[in-house]
Scaffold this motif. Structure first.
Motif, PDB file in Angstrom:
ATOM      1  N   TRP A  26      -9.354  95.482  46.127  1.00  0.00           N
ATOM      2  CA  TRP A  26      -8.501  95.821  44.756  1.00  0.00           C
ATOM      3  C   TRP A  26      -7.171  95.197  45.318  1.00  0.00           C
ATOM      4  CZ3 TRP A  26      -7.329  95.539  39.954  1.00  0.00           C
ATOM      5  CH2 TRP A  26      -8.453  95.590  39.478  1.00  0.00           C
ATOM      6  N   ALA A  27      -7.768  95.039  47.527  1.00  0.00           N
ATOM      7  CA  ALA A  27      -6.432  94.733  48.885  1.00  0.00           C
ATOM      8  C   ALA A  27      -5.768  93.991  47.984  1.00  0.00           C
ATOM      9  CB  ALA A  27      -7.155  94.765  50.172  1.00  0.00           C
ATOM     10  N   ASP A  28      -6.567  93.009  47.643  1.00  0.00           N
ATOM     11  CA  ASP A  28      -5.267  91.115  46.987  1.00  0.00           C
ATOM     12  C   ASP A  28      -5.143  91.541  45.576  1.00  0.00           C
ATOM     13  OD1 ASP A  28      -5.015  90.568  49.386  1.00  0.00           O
ATOM     14  OD2 ASP A  28      -7.528  89.750  49.143  1.00  0.00           O
ATOM     15  N   HIS A  30      -6.602  92.305  43.510  1.00  0.00           N
ATOM     16  CA  HIS A  30      -7.363  91.956  41.704  1.00  0.00           C
ATOM     17  C   HIS A  30      -9.560  91.353  43.044  1.00  0.00           C
ATOM     18  CE1 HIS A  30      -7.027  87.711  43.795  1.00  0.00           C
ATOM     19  NE2 HIS A  30      -8.455  87.047  43.407  1.00  0.00           N
ATOM     20  N   GLU A  32     -12.263  89.800  43.348  1.00  0.00           N
ATOM     21  CA  GLU A  32     -13.025  88.672  42.696  1.00  0.00           C
ATOM     22  C   GLU A  32     -14.555  89.282  41.754  1.00  0.00           C
ATOM     23  OE1 GLU A  32     -12.626  86.042  45.281  1.00  0.00           O
ATOM     24  OE2 GLU A  32     -10.400  86.801  46.122  1.00  0.00           O
ATOM     25  N   GLU A 105     -15.499  92.827  51.509  1.00  0.00           N
ATOM     26  CA  GLU A 105     -14.564  92.338  52.527  1.00  0.00           C
ATOM     27  C   GLU A 105     -15.079  90.739  52.811  1.00  0.00           C
ATOM     28  OE1 GLU A 105     -12.189  92.667  56.348  1.00  0.00           O
ATOM     29  OE2 GLU A 105     -13.912  92.072  56.317  1.00  0.00           O
ATOM     30  N   HIS A 115     -11.463  81.033  55.781  1.00  0.00           N
ATOM     31  CA  HIS A 115     -10.917  82.353  55.120  1.00  0.00           C
ATOM     32  C   HIS A 115     -11.287  83.771  54.076  1.00  0.00           C
ATOM     33  CE1 HIS A 115      -7.137  79.920  56.708  1.00  0.00           C
ATOM     34  NE2 HIS A 115      -7.331  79.261  56.523  1.00  0.00           N
ATOM     35  N   THR A 118      -8.839  88.465  53.895  1.00  0.00           N
ATOM     36  CA  THR A 118      -7.572  88.284  53.476  1.00  0.00           C
ATOM     37  C   THR A 118      -7.286  89.096  54.537  1.00  0.00           C
ATOM     38  OG1 THR A 118      -7.213  89.835  51.492  1.00  0.00           O
ATOM     39  CG2 THR A 118      -7.486  87.738  51.430  1.00  0.00           C
ATOM     40  N   GLY A 120      -4.397  91.692  52.988  1.00  0.00           N
ATOM     41  CA  GLY A 120      -4.047  92.625  52.574  1.00  0.00           C
ATOM     42  C   GLY A 120      -6.354  93.325  52.465  1.00  0.00           C
ATOM     43  N   GLU A 121      -6.784  92.558  52.715  1.00  0.00           N
ATOM     44  CA  GLU A 121      -8.316  93.316  52.919  1.00  0.00           C
ATOM     45  C   GLU A 121      -8.614  93.793  53.983  1.00  0.00           C
ATOM     46  OE1 GLU A 121     -10.501  90.190  49.553  1.00  0.00           O
ATOM     47  OE2 GLU A 121     -11.005  89.596  52.002  1.00  0.00           O
TER      48      GLU A 121
END
Length: 139
Positions: A26-28, A30, A32, A105, A115, A118, A120-121
């Motif tokens: 959830w770090a970004d 949402h 995936e 991650e 990339h 991220t 955020g991760e």
């Protein structure tokens, strides 16, 4: 009481052990598809069947971002479990938790492998690692 208020019982404790991977997913903002698959696959490898309450709880956390209180409950859990483990055992717990979170991650993929991780991760992983470091320092 804190865990029970967040639906963490003996039947869902295994899901709680996978919470750090959820935190990274959830770090970004949402989750995936690759992250979802990695988490549910890890759950299956640890004996969580799709019909179990733990699996259903994981699915709910993958669908709706958990409240910040869940992170604090996980942090409290790590601090509470620290005195019950040897230094080696605690480091193994750290390595397992961080390893599962890193798998999530990296599962999002990025473009041609670029990339894939991220900012955020990375921040979420650092936050998890800091919980273990603080628990070690306080022991």
């Amino acid at each position: 009481d804190e865990l029970l208020s967040m639906q963490i019982t003996s039947r869902t404790l295994l899901a709680f052990s996978l919470f750090p991977a959820i935190h990274v997913a959830w770090a970004d903002g949402h989750v995936e598809a690759g992250e979802r698959e990695a988490i549910l696959s890890s759950a299956g490898q640890h004996g969580v069947s799709p019909a179990s309450p733990a699996y259903k709880l994981l699915q709910s956390w993958l669908h709706d971002k958990p409240a910040p209180e869940l992170f604090r409950a996980w942090e409290d859990f790590i601090h509470a479990v620290r005195p019950t483990l040897s230094d080696t055992g605690f480091r193994e717990l750290h390595d397992n938790v961080i390893g599962r979170a890193r798998t999530v991650e990296k599962s999002a993929g990025g473009i041609l492998g670029l990339h894939a991780v991220t900012a955020g991760e990375t921040a979420a992983l650092n936050e998890l690692d800091a919980v273990f470091t603080k628990a070690l320092e306080e022991a």
